[in-house]
Write a protein that holds these residues in place. Structure first.
Motif, PDB file in Angstrom:
ATOM      1  N   UNK A  95       0.823  -1.211   0.000  1.00 47.74           N
ATOM      2  CA  UNK A  95       0.000   0.000   0.000  1.00 47.74           C
ATOM      3  C   UNK A  95       0.855   1.259   0.000  1.00 47.74           C
ATOM      4  N   UNK A  96       1.882   1.270   0.829  1.00 47.12           N
ATOM      5  CA  UNK A  96       2.738   2.463   0.921  1.00 47.12           C
ATOM      6  C   UNK A  96       3.530   2.679  -0.372  1.00 47.12           C
ATOM      7  N   UNK A  97       3.974   1.589  -0.990  1.00 52.24           N
ATOM      8  CA  UNK A  97       4.699   1.747  -2.256  1.00 52.24           C
ATOM      9  C   UNK A  97       3.771   2.229  -3.357  1.00 52.24           C
ATOM     10  N   UNK A  98       2.565   1.690  -3.389  1.00 55.17           N
ATOM     11  CA  UNK A  98       1.599   2.126  -4.396  1.00 55.17           C
ATOM     12  C   UNK A  98       1.254   3.603  -4.193  1.00 55.17           C
ATOM     13  N   UNK A  99       1.066   3.983  -2.938  1.00 51.20           N
ATOM     14  CA  UNK A  99       0.762   5.389  -2.644  1.00 51.20           C
ATOM     15  C   UNK A  99       1.919   6.279  -3.089  1.00 51.20           C
ATOM     16  N   UNK A 100       3.120   5.820  -2.804  1.00 50.88           N
ATOM     17  CA  UNK A 100       4.304   6.584  -3.143  1.00 50.88           C
ATOM     18  C   UNK A 100       4.434   6.756  -4.651  1.00 50.88           C
TER      19      UNK A 100
ATOM     20  N   UNK B  35       2.812  -1.251  10.875  1.00 48.97           N
ATOM     21  CA  UNK B  35       2.872  -1.525  12.305  1.00 48.97           C
ATOM     22  C   UNK B  35       3.520  -2.864  12.618  1.00 48.97           C
ATOM     23  N   UNK B  36       3.293  -3.870  11.750  1.00 46.87           N
ATOM     24  CA  UNK B  36       3.790  -5.204  12.086  1.00 46.87           C
ATOM     25  C   UNK B  36       5.287  -5.319  11.858  1.00 46.87           C
ATOM     26  N   UNK B  37       5.833  -4.403  11.065  1.00 45.79           N
ATOM     27  CA  UNK B  37       7.229  -4.588  10.662  1.00 45.79           C
ATOM     28  C   UNK B  37       8.193  -3.560  11.220  1.00 45.79           C
ATOM     29  N   UNK B  38       7.673  -2.388  11.614  1.00 45.54           N
ATOM     30  CA  UNK B  38       8.549  -1.293  12.007  1.00 45.54           C
ATOM     31  C   UNK B  38       8.297  -0.841  13.439  1.00 45.54           C
ATOM     32  N   UNK B  39       9.350  -0.341  14.109  1.00 49.18           N
ATOM     33  CA  UNK B  39       9.132   0.286  15.410  1.00 49.18           C
ATOM     34  C   UNK B  39       8.429   1.626  15.232  1.00 49.18           C
ATOM     35  N   UNK B  40       7.803   2.125  16.275  1.00 47.66           N
ATOM     36  CA  UNK B  40       7.057   3.381  16.159  1.00 47.66           C
ATOM     37  C   UNK B  40       7.871   4.533  15.564  1.00 47.66           C
ATOM     38  N   UNK B  41       9.144   4.647  15.931  1.00 45.14           N
ATOM     39  CA  UNK B  41       9.888   5.805  15.408  1.00 45.14           C
ATOM     40  C   UNK B  41      10.039   5.767  13.900  1.00 45.14           C
ATOM     41  N   UNK B  42      10.116   4.558  13.341  1.00 51.14           N
ATOM     42  CA  UNK B  42      10.204   4.448  11.870  1.00 51.14           C
ATOM     43  C   UNK B  42       8.855   4.724  11.219  1.00 51.14           C
ATOM     44  N   UNK B  43       7.776   4.230  11.824  1.00 55.62           N
ATOM     45  CA  UNK B  43       6.455   4.533  11.272  1.00 55.62           C
ATOM     46  C   UNK B  43       6.274   6.045  11.220  1.00 55.62           C
ATOM     47  N   UNK B  44       6.658   6.701  12.317  1.00 56.48           N
ATOM     48  CA  UNK B  44       6.480   8.152  12.383  1.00 56.48           C
ATOM     49  C   UNK B  44       7.335   8.855  11.339  1.00 56.48           C
ATOM     50  N   UNK B  45       8.539   8.352  11.129  1.00 57.00           N
ATOM     51  CA  UNK B  45       9.418   8.951  10.131  1.00 57.00           C
ATOM     52  C   UNK B  45       8.799   8.839   8.741  1.00 57.00           C
ATOM     53  N   UNK B  46       8.240   7.659   8.416  1.00 54.91           N
ATOM     54  CA  UNK B  46       7.586   7.459   7.120  1.00 54.91           C
ATOM     55  C   UNK B  46       6.354   8.350   7.004  1.00 54.91           C
ATOM     56  N   UNK B  47       5.625   8.469   8.102  1.00 56.72           N
ATOM     57  CA  UNK B  47       4.411   9.289   8.061  1.00 56.72           C
ATOM     58  C   UNK B  47       4.755  10.758   7.804  1.00 56.72           C
ATOM     59  N   UNK B  48       5.884  11.212   8.356  1.00 59.17           N
ATOM     60  CA  UNK B  48       6.306  12.602   8.097  1.00 59.17           C
ATOM     61  C   UNK B  48       6.655  12.765   6.627  1.00 59.17           C
ATOM     62  N   UNK B  49       7.369  11.787   6.107  1.00 59.46           N
ATOM     63  CA  UNK B  49       7.750  11.870   4.701  1.00 59.46           C
ATOM     64  C   UNK B  49       6.526  11.805   3.790  1.00 59.46           C
ATOM     65  N   UNK B  50       5.562  10.992   4.158  1.00 62.26           N
ATOM     66  CA  UNK B  50       4.350  10.899   3.342  1.00 62.26           C
ATOM     67  C   UNK B  50       3.628  12.239   3.336  1.00 62.26           C
ATOM     68  N   UNK B  51       3.532  12.846   4.508  1.00 62.82           N
ATOM     69  CA  UNK B  51       2.868  14.146   4.605  1.00 62.82           C
ATOM     70  C   UNK B  51       3.597  15.167   3.732  1.00 62.82           C
ATOM     71  N   UNK B  52       4.929  15.102   3.721  1.00 65.65           N
ATOM     72  CA  UNK B  52       5.713  16.036   2.908  1.00 65.65           C
ATOM     73  C   UNK B  52       5.503  15.797   1.419  1.00 65.65           C
ATOM     74  N   UNK B  53       5.037  14.591   1.046  1.00 67.26           N
ATOM     75  CA  UNK B  53       4.718  14.294  -0.356  1.00 67.26           C
ATOM     76  C   UNK B  53       3.244  14.501  -0.643  1.00 67.26           C
TER      77      UNK B  53
END
Lengths: 101, 420
Positions: free
Chosen positions: B155-160, B180-198
């Motif tokens: 989903x994230x790759x398709x969105x990207x 959530x199943x694969x990443x620690x919270x700090x990485x999820x948050x980092x991706x979410x920031x990048x997604x917002x920036x895109x």
């Protein structure tokens, strides 16, 4: 034969790599064991710089998907690479590294 | 008709079984049967360069097209296996042909999980095959907006990719954070920031939104009553292992995860029948049933199965490794997610062109999971520490002034020096 100086030997520690531009060519230089190697800079599998890869035992593993190449022959040693990389003759002259392009 | 090794499924696993058999000097006939119309190709590329059009399928074939003839591997494309007669060692094809086998390998992969109750529509897309990707690519060219259901890897790759092609993207996800199943919270948050920036809109904690597929649009109504309108809906809510043929043949299936049970040699419960890749369930630590959906797993299991079939069985174990390319970054994971670790960071995650590594270490300094962004070489450098359980001072790894390679070499050398 067109030997060009591309770097000095002491710019590369063991199992290290760096990229250099030689005219229009983008190359990757490696030191592994007591040998130096020069190859095209870009992995044949997908766009990635082999100079950012993992060097060990005369081979480099691409940083993107760990495709391994023999630095002497350029042979693709494992998936996902199937095409070899181009290698260039390299020699040490004094403290300099020269590549034949 | 001479007996062959018959491989069912012409994907990453199937192609790797064939190639490995030949590499090991195996000389008997090999038949590779695939339901898709194309030669084996690397599926991870579909949501990335193939969807964006940067590369074509020919660029991502597992083996070059001439490989199969050159190595006497018969390839039957567009062919479906309808059954296996395990007692007589015969594979039955949909065209009525029968293939006698000395060994058979199930490399059937997975089947996308479909959303129930959605009327079929050209506005609704799933992704598993290159045909799916071409359809989506064509739809993107005519669309301005897309909703992606599911914030897992796909989903994230398709969105990207959709965002990079200029579409307005909204991602809906039931979990509180991405991956959530694969990443620690700090990485999820980092991706979410990048997604917002895109400009990708992420709506987490979205449970069972009401989805209406209309002629001229997709209409989604959230619990908050907010309505989202888009041209397209892409559903990426996971896959089930494709086990129909194996199950019908009598192979034992995991009650935990639905995969075909295999042992350390990738043998199923039926003699002469092996299985590799996404369709399998293997035995993990503590005897748990584990299903791994990754390129690495398909390749490594394929090599093990081929070695067993060729008569030189291996005992392989590998540290799980995975990559995703999204939001302009290559993100690689090594090891297994763990709750009982503390996370340390090497590098600057918020740089414009981020290159950093995070280490999840237990209280003894053993690395359990390492995640590298645009730093695949560094991840590979750290692998011996995980594989050999070499404890370290993790804070020292975070010092960007020191070479990770040199640090690891020192640690390996200390670890192998007998204590006086």
């Amino acid at each position: 034969m067109a030997w060009m100086k591309v770097a000095s030997c002491d710019e590369l520690a063991d199992d290290e790599a760096k990229s250099v531009d030689v005219g229009e060519l983008k190359l990757a230089l490696f030191r592994s064991g007591s040998n130096f190697y020069a190859t095209d800079a870009v992995c044949t599998h997908q766009y990635a710089l082999l100079s950012e890869g993992y060097v060990e035992d005369g081979c480099v593993e691409c940083p993107l998907h760990q495709a391994r190449f023999n630095l002497r022959t350029g042979e693709a040693m494992c998936a996902p690479a199937t095409k070899p990389i181009r290698v260039y003759p390299i020699k040490v002259d004094g403290g300099d590294l020269l590549v034949d392009v | 008709m001479e007996e062959a090794v018959v491989i069912i499924g012409a994907g990453q696993g199937g192609a790797t079984v064939a190639a490995t058999l030949r590499q090991l000097g195996f000389g008997q006939p090999i038949v590779l049967v695939g339901a898709e119309a194309e030669l084996p190709y690397e599926r991870p590329s579909l949501s990335k360069d193939i969807l964006s059009g940067v590369r074509s399928l020919e660029d991502v074939l597992v083996q070059p097209a001439h490989f199969y003839d050159e190595h006497s591997v018969e390839v039957l494309l567009g062919t479906t296996v309808v059954g296996i007669d395990a007692k007589n060692r015969v594979v039955l094809l949909d065209n009525g042909d029968k293939l006698r086998y000395s060994a058979c390998v199930l490399a059937t992969g997975g089947r996308v999980r479909q959303l129930q109750g959605l009327a079929p529509s050209p506005r609704v897309h799933y992704m598993r095959t290159t045909a799916d990707t071409q359809r989506l690519r064509a739809a993107f060219a005519e669309s301005k907006s897309v909703v992606v259901l599911g914030a897992g890897f796909l989903g994230m790759e398709l969105a990207s990719t959709a965002s990079s092609l200029g579409l307005e993207v909204t991602v809906l996800e039931a979990a509180p954070r991405v991956l959530q199943r694969s990443l620690p919270p700090l990485m999820s948050q980092w991706l979410e920031r990048r997604a917002a920036a895109s400009n990708i809109r992420l709506l987490m904690n979205t449970h069972k939104p009401q989805i209406d597929v209309l002629d001229d649009r997709i209409q989604i109504t959230l619990a908050s009553r907010e309505q989202i309108i888009a041209d397209l809906l892409v559903v990426a809510v996971g896959q089930e292992p494709e086990t129909t043929i194996g199950k019908a043949a009598g192979a034992a299936i995991s009650a935990t995860n639905g995969g075909i049970l295999v042992n350390a040699q990738c043998a199923t419960s039926i003699e002469g029948l092996y299985a590799v890749g996404d369709c399998t369930s293997q035995v993990g630590a503590n005897g748990a049933h584990v299903r791994l959906e990754s390129w690495q797993n398909a390749v490594e299991q394929a090599k093990v199965a081929a070695a067993a079939i060729a008569g030189s069985p291996q005992f392989a174990c590998w540290t799980p490794w995975f990559w995703t390319d999204q939001l302009g970054c290559n993100v690689q994971l090594l090891g297994n997610p763990s709750e009982e670790v503390t996370w340390f960071v090497r590098g600057d995650p918020d740089a414009d062109s981020p290159r950093f590594v995070i280490f999840g270490a237990d209280s003894y300094g053993n690395l359990k999971q390492v995640i590298a962004v645009n730093s695949g070489g560094e991840l590979r450098t750290l692998r011996p520490l995980l594989e050999q359980s070499i404890a370290c001072d993790v804070r020292a790894l975070c010092d960007t002034n020191t070479s990770l390679r040199q640090l690891v070499k020192n640690l390996q050398s200390e670890a192998s020096t007998p204590t006086p």
